[in-house]
Scaffold this active site. Structure first.
Site, PDB file in Angstrom:
ATOM      1  N   GLY A  84       0.799  -1.217   0.000  1.00  0.00           N
ATOM      2  CA  GLY A  84       0.000   0.000   0.000  1.00  0.00           C
ATOM      3  C   GLY A  84       0.831   1.266   0.000  1.00  0.00           C
ATOM      4  N   HIS A  85       0.133   2.403  -0.144  1.00  0.00           N
ATOM      5  CA  HIS A  85       0.837   3.681  -0.246  1.00  0.00           C
ATOM      6  C   HIS A  85       1.560   4.038   1.057  1.00  0.00           C
ATOM      7  CE1 HIS A  85      -3.205   5.875   0.848  1.00  0.00           C
ATOM      8  NE2 HIS A  85      -2.758   5.149   1.838  1.00  0.00           N
ATOM      9  N   ASN A  86       2.715   4.670   0.885  1.00  0.00           N
ATOM     10  CA  ASN A  86       3.545   5.174   1.989  1.00  0.00           C
ATOM     11  C   ASN A  86       4.247   4.085   2.793  1.00  0.00           C
ATOM     12  OD1 ASN A  86       2.476   7.707   1.287  1.00  0.00           O
ATOM     13  ND2 ASN A  86       0.872   7.554   2.842  1.00  0.00           N
TER      14      ASN A  86
END
Length: 367
Positions: free
Chosen positions: A264-266
């Protein structure tokens, strides 16, 4: 040629894999970084050198094999191989006709020898006529760009890299030297280091799963970060890595992601992490160096997994995990606690209705 005949060549079939050699024992020992021990019976080594590698049960006198699991010690004792790679504990099991390479890490040595005999295909410099390459793209002349690949504006690709067929590299992406990008990969909003391998079908740099809830429904939050892949990262087939929402999504140098992994993002991943097939890591989770995530594990967002921690298969991780901890189960718990709980559940399951004592307890008393 029928299928059976086409496979008659055994491992590393030359229809599919490059072959190199032969190599003499000194060259092999140097590549393996292992100590050479000649045959105990004084037998001469192959005059033309060793021609290849093979399993213990199939290897001939001019081939090299290895042992890294005591379950197969019998195969070692009966092998016809001319040279075997073994740990010191198995040195006395090597047949007298066979030379040995002694090392504390036989599988690592085997890997080095296998690469020596079977190097990967080099880049075939040039851009296929069917590829679509933007005029502002900077592609090193030693790169290979396959059929129907699409290279966007201001893309930069380093020396010796290979871009597979039908792969799309969108604007401003940068790739380092000697990268291998398989077919049907999409890369956007990404900065990629040297010697990175991305297998077919992977999706790198697409929007992260970010949205806000408004009075009329969901509103997409712009995803303004990048994906940063460190040197020597390997990404499996059909794996997806979302770009960051504000911070970057980072995969640390030397990390290995299996097929069908979701990042997922980050997410911030340290050096030399392992994520096995079908595992999913939610946004803004941090993995420190040398973390292992086993197959089908799921990690919620905004947690930290400490250095050298190991997360078991199908584990549901909902809170931080300390460094060097081993956890399993859902919710995640230490291995010992998990198996204690399993034992208690089994005991309860065996307990007869209306009885104050389980059959397992009775069996224990009999013993």
């Amino acid at each position: 040629m029928n299928a059976e005949n086409s496979l008659a060549a055994g491992p590393a079939n030359p229809r599919f894999f490059l072959r190199s050699g032969p190599f003499d024992a000194q060259a092999v020992a140097q590549a393996a970084q292992a100590t050479f021990v000649p045959p105990a019976d004084g037998r001469a080594l192959p005059a033309e050198g060793f021609k290849g590698i093979a399993p213990l049960q199939n290897a001939g006198s001019d081939e090299i094999s290895f042992l890294d699991n005591r379950r197969y010690a019998t195969l070692l004792e009966n092998t016809s191989a001319g040279l075997v790679i073994v740990a010191p504990a198995f040195a006395d099991k090597v047949p007298p006709h066979c030379a040995a390479l002694i090392t504390s890490e036989p599988y690592l040595a085997w890997s080095r020898v296998a690469r020596m005999f079977h190097p990967r295909h080099p880049a075939r410099a040039g851009v296929h006529p069917s590829a679509c390459v933007a005029s502002t793209a900077d592609i090193h002349p030693t790169c290979e760009v396959g059929p129907f690949a699409m290279i966007g504006e201001n893309v930069k690709i380093g020396a010796g890299s290979v871009i597979g067929a039908h792969t799309v590299i969108e604007q401003s992406v940068t790739l380092g030297e000697e990268c291998r990008i398989g077919g049907h990969v999409t890369l956007s909003h990404a900065v990629v280091g040297d010697r990175v391998i991305i297998l077919p079908g992977a999706r790198i740099g697409q929007d992260g799963f970010g949205f806000a809830v408004g009075p009329q429904g969901f509103e997409t939050v712009p995803q303004l970060g990048l994906v940063v892949l460190g040197n020597d990262v390997e990404i499996g087939a059909n794996t997806t890595i979302d770009r960051g929402s504000v911070n970057n999504t980072v995969i640390g140098a030397g990390s290995r992601l299996d097929n069908l992994v979701q990042i997922g993002h980050n997410v911030q991943m340290g050096r030399c992490c392992i994520v096995v097939a079908q595992a999913g890591i939610s946004g803004s989770t941090i993995l420190e160096d040398f973390v292992t995530i086993a197959a089908q594990a799921g990690l919620i967002g905004h947690i930290r997994i400490g250095e050298k921690a190991r997360v078991g298969a199908q584990c549901g991780v909902m809170s931080d995990v300390k460094s060097k901890a081993d956890v399993i189960g859902s919710p995640a718990m230490p291995f010992k606690e998990f198996f204690q709980n399993v034992a208690v559940l089994r005991r309860i399951a065996k307990k007869k209705p209306g009885s104050s004592e389980s059959s397992a307890d009775k069996d224990d008393k009999k013993d």
